[in-house]
Enzyme design. Sequence first.
Site, mmCIF file in Angstrom:
data_model
loop_
_atom_site.group_PDB
_atom_site.id
_atom_site.type_symbol
_atom_site.label_atom_id
_atom_site.label_comp_id
_atom_site.label_asym_id
_atom_site.label_seq_id
_atom_site.Cartn_x
_atom_site.Cartn_y
_atom_site.Cartn_z
ATOM 1 N N ASP A 21 0.858 -1.171 0.000
ATOM 2 C CA ASP A 21 0.000 0.000 0.000
ATOM 3 C C ASP A 21 0.907 1.239 0.000
ATOM 4 O O ASP A 21 2.093 1.151 0.328
ATOM 5 C CB ASP A 21 -0.890 -0.033 1.249
ATOM 6 C CG ASP A 21 -1.808 1.162 1.336
ATOM 7 O OD1 ASP A 21 -2.370 1.579 0.308
ATOM 8 O OD2 ASP A 21 -1.960 1.704 2.453
ATOM 9 N N ASP A 23 -0.216 5.199 0.761
ATOM 10 C CA ASP A 23 -0.501 6.237 1.750
ATOM 11 C C ASP A 23 -0.601 5.646 3.158
ATOM 12 O O ASP A 23 -1.347 4.704 3.395
ATOM 13 C CB ASP A 23 -1.806 6.964 1.395
ATOM 14 C CG ASP A 23 -1.765 7.555 -0.004
ATOM 15 O OD1 ASP A 23 -0.723 8.110 -0.385
ATOM 16 O OD2 ASP A 23 -2.783 7.452 -0.723
ATOM 17 N N GLN A 73 -7.062 5.200 -4.659
ATOM 18 C CA GLN A 73 -6.919 6.652 -4.812
ATOM 19 C C GLN A 73 -8.258 7.254 -5.244
ATOM 20 O O GLN A 73 -8.459 7.603 -6.406
ATOM 21 C CB GLN A 73 -5.825 6.962 -5.843
ATOM 22 C CG GLN A 73 -4.430 6.578 -5.421
ATOM 23 C CD GLN A 73 -3.927 7.407 -4.250
ATOM 24 O OE1 GLN A 73 -4.194 8.599 -4.173
ATOM 25 N NE2 GLN A 73 -3.204 6.782 -3.337
ATOM 26 N N LYS A 129 -9.391 -2.120 -3.273
ATOM 27 C CA LYS A 129 -9.255 -2.970 -2.097
ATOM 28 C C LYS A 129 -10.462 -2.757 -1.177
ATOM 29 O O LYS A 129 -10.939 -1.633 -1.067
ATOM 30 C CB LYS A 129 -7.954 -2.636 -1.344
ATOM 31 C CG LYS A 129 -6.684 -2.971 -2.108
ATOM 32 C CD LYS A 129 -5.433 -2.533 -1.359
ATOM 33 C CE LYS A 129 -5.310 -1.020 -1.284
ATOM 34 N NZ LYS A 129 -4.058 -0.551 -0.655
#
Length: 203
Positions: A21, A23, A73, A129
């Site tokens: 991942d 962020d 995102q 996800k």
Amino acid sequence: MGRGEVTTTPATKRDWAAFLDRDGVINSDVYDPDYDEWGSPHRVEDFQLRDGVLEALKTLQGLGPRMILVSNQPSYAKGKTSLENIHAVAAHFESLLENAGIQFTEFCYAYGHPNAVVPGYGPPHIGRKPSPYFLQRAARENDIELTASWMVGDRDSDILCGRSAGTRTIQVENPHAGAKSGHENPDFIVANLSQAVEIIRTS
């Protein structure tokens, strides 16, 4: 070769992967005062790598996995910023990696969201996800053994994604993840990416 003698070619060992991942794991979350929440950076100048990340990624790269980024995102879909800004941040991140000599096999971004306000970015969104879509696709395209691979993320959706794909899972603690983490049972919980890489190295 004598009659009845059989020769076999040793099976080719399949690759393994580290699915990461972005962020909250690789870079820090950014506070958005307009929405009173923490999330992905919307400007290049707000993109800040977490401490020790480049060194951790170099160590991970040396272990030999396919390194694949898998990141939700949804900010454009939710009307928070432009798609151009999201792409600019991603390009900046990739340039930092390139300058450090770090190579990812693929960057997989899911732009949709269930509450999208932008037409065309709502459901269905197979890559978002906790869907394991990107992991399973990468496994098919790169001959990756998912049971020998890892998913590293900071949210429950990352852990569910990895578990659904059959990988081992590591959750990186992120104080800004809030209610979006802590409800699943990853194989390991660590403070940062460096600790995650050490677990991968010694497992």
